[in-house]
Structures are given as structure tokens and as C-alpha cells.
Write a protein that holds these residues in place. Structure first.
Motif: not given
Length: 149
Positions: A106, A108-114, A116
Motif C-alpha cells: 500500500h 502511504v498517502d496520509e501526510p502525517a503517516e508518510r 512518520r
């Protein structure tokens, strides 16, 4: 999908990568898991057009039980072929040292998770920040690999 490895598998055509893969496979990762001090896994992806299974050696990190890859291509303006294939066919075969298994990839598109996960990966390989600057305006994808049961 079966629990067996896909067949046949074609190794990267790049000579130094192919040699790395051959050593990794022959020794169950004892020679090749650490490449220049960096942890590497083998990922086998199905070609989106060819349907062929192609194996590459890539630097990876861990996030809990998941594995993380950076699709940097050395900061090139386009994505690596393995990522394009992975986006079309997210079921991938992995080898981490002697452990071999299927995983689902997958981006990772979510900015904060990317951010991290990027931070985890640049701790392993600080040059990723240089690659990111070189690749701009391309945003280098971060890939999470989730082991399948």
C-alpha cells in the motif's frame, strides 16, 4: 493465492542487483541482507503488462509487524518500475533473510503517516532526504508491506 512462491521468477537485469539477489538467495540472506550496512529484502512483483514475476533487492525498514520501502529511484523524476508494477498488482512475494511470505503493498498517502515512516527510513538511509530534493516536484512514494495470513 497459494502460500508458495510465484514461478518463474526473473531477477533484476541490472548486474550488481542481480548479483546481490543471487548471493541473498543462495545463503538465505546471510550474505546480502546487509548491503553496505543497510538492511535489504527481496521483493518479487508481477509485471503490469508482461505478467512476469520480477525480483529486486531493496532497502527496507520496520514499523511494527509491517515493512516499509521508499520508491526513490535515486531521486529520479519518475517512479521505479517495481512500484508501477506493485500499484497494478499489490500482492508481492518477499524474502527477509530466510523468511519468505506473501504481503500486500500500500502506498502511504496520509501526510502525517508518510512523514512518520519517512523519518524511520531516513534514519536507516539519510540520503533519502537528498533524493527527495532531487526528485522534486515528484513526491517519493512510501510503501507499507503488510504480511498476509
Amino acid at each position: 493465492m497459494s502460500s508458495a512462491a510465484p514461478s518463474p521468477i526473473h531477477d533484476s537485469p541490472t548486474p550488481f542487483v542481480r548479483e546481490h539477489i543471487e548471493r541473498y538467495v543462495a545463503t538465505n540472506g546471510e550474505d546480502g541482507h546487509l548491503w553496505r550496512g543497510l538492511p535489504c529484502l527481496l521483493v518479487t512483483v508481477k509485471g503490469k503488462s508482461s505478467g512476469k514475476w520480477t525480483r529486486s533487492a531493496l532497502i527496507y525498514g520496520r514499523d511494527g509487524d509491517d515493512l516499509v520501502l521508499i520508491a526513490s529511484k535515486g531521486g529520479a523524476p519518475d517512479n521505479p518500475v517495481w512500484l508501477d508494477n506493485m500499484l497494478a498488482n499489490p500482492d508481492v512475494w518477499l524474502q527477509v533473510v530466510a523468511d519468505q511470505f506473501w504481503a500486500t503493498a500500500h502506498v502511504v498517502d496520509e501526510p502525517a503517516e508518510r512523514a512518520r515512516l519517512w523519518s524511520i527510513m531516513k534514519t536507516i538511509f539519510p540520503q533519502y532526504d537528498e533524493y527527495e530534493a532531487k526528485a522534486a516536484p515528484r513526491v517519493i512514494p512510501v510503501v507499507r508491506l503488510v504480511r498476509r495470513a
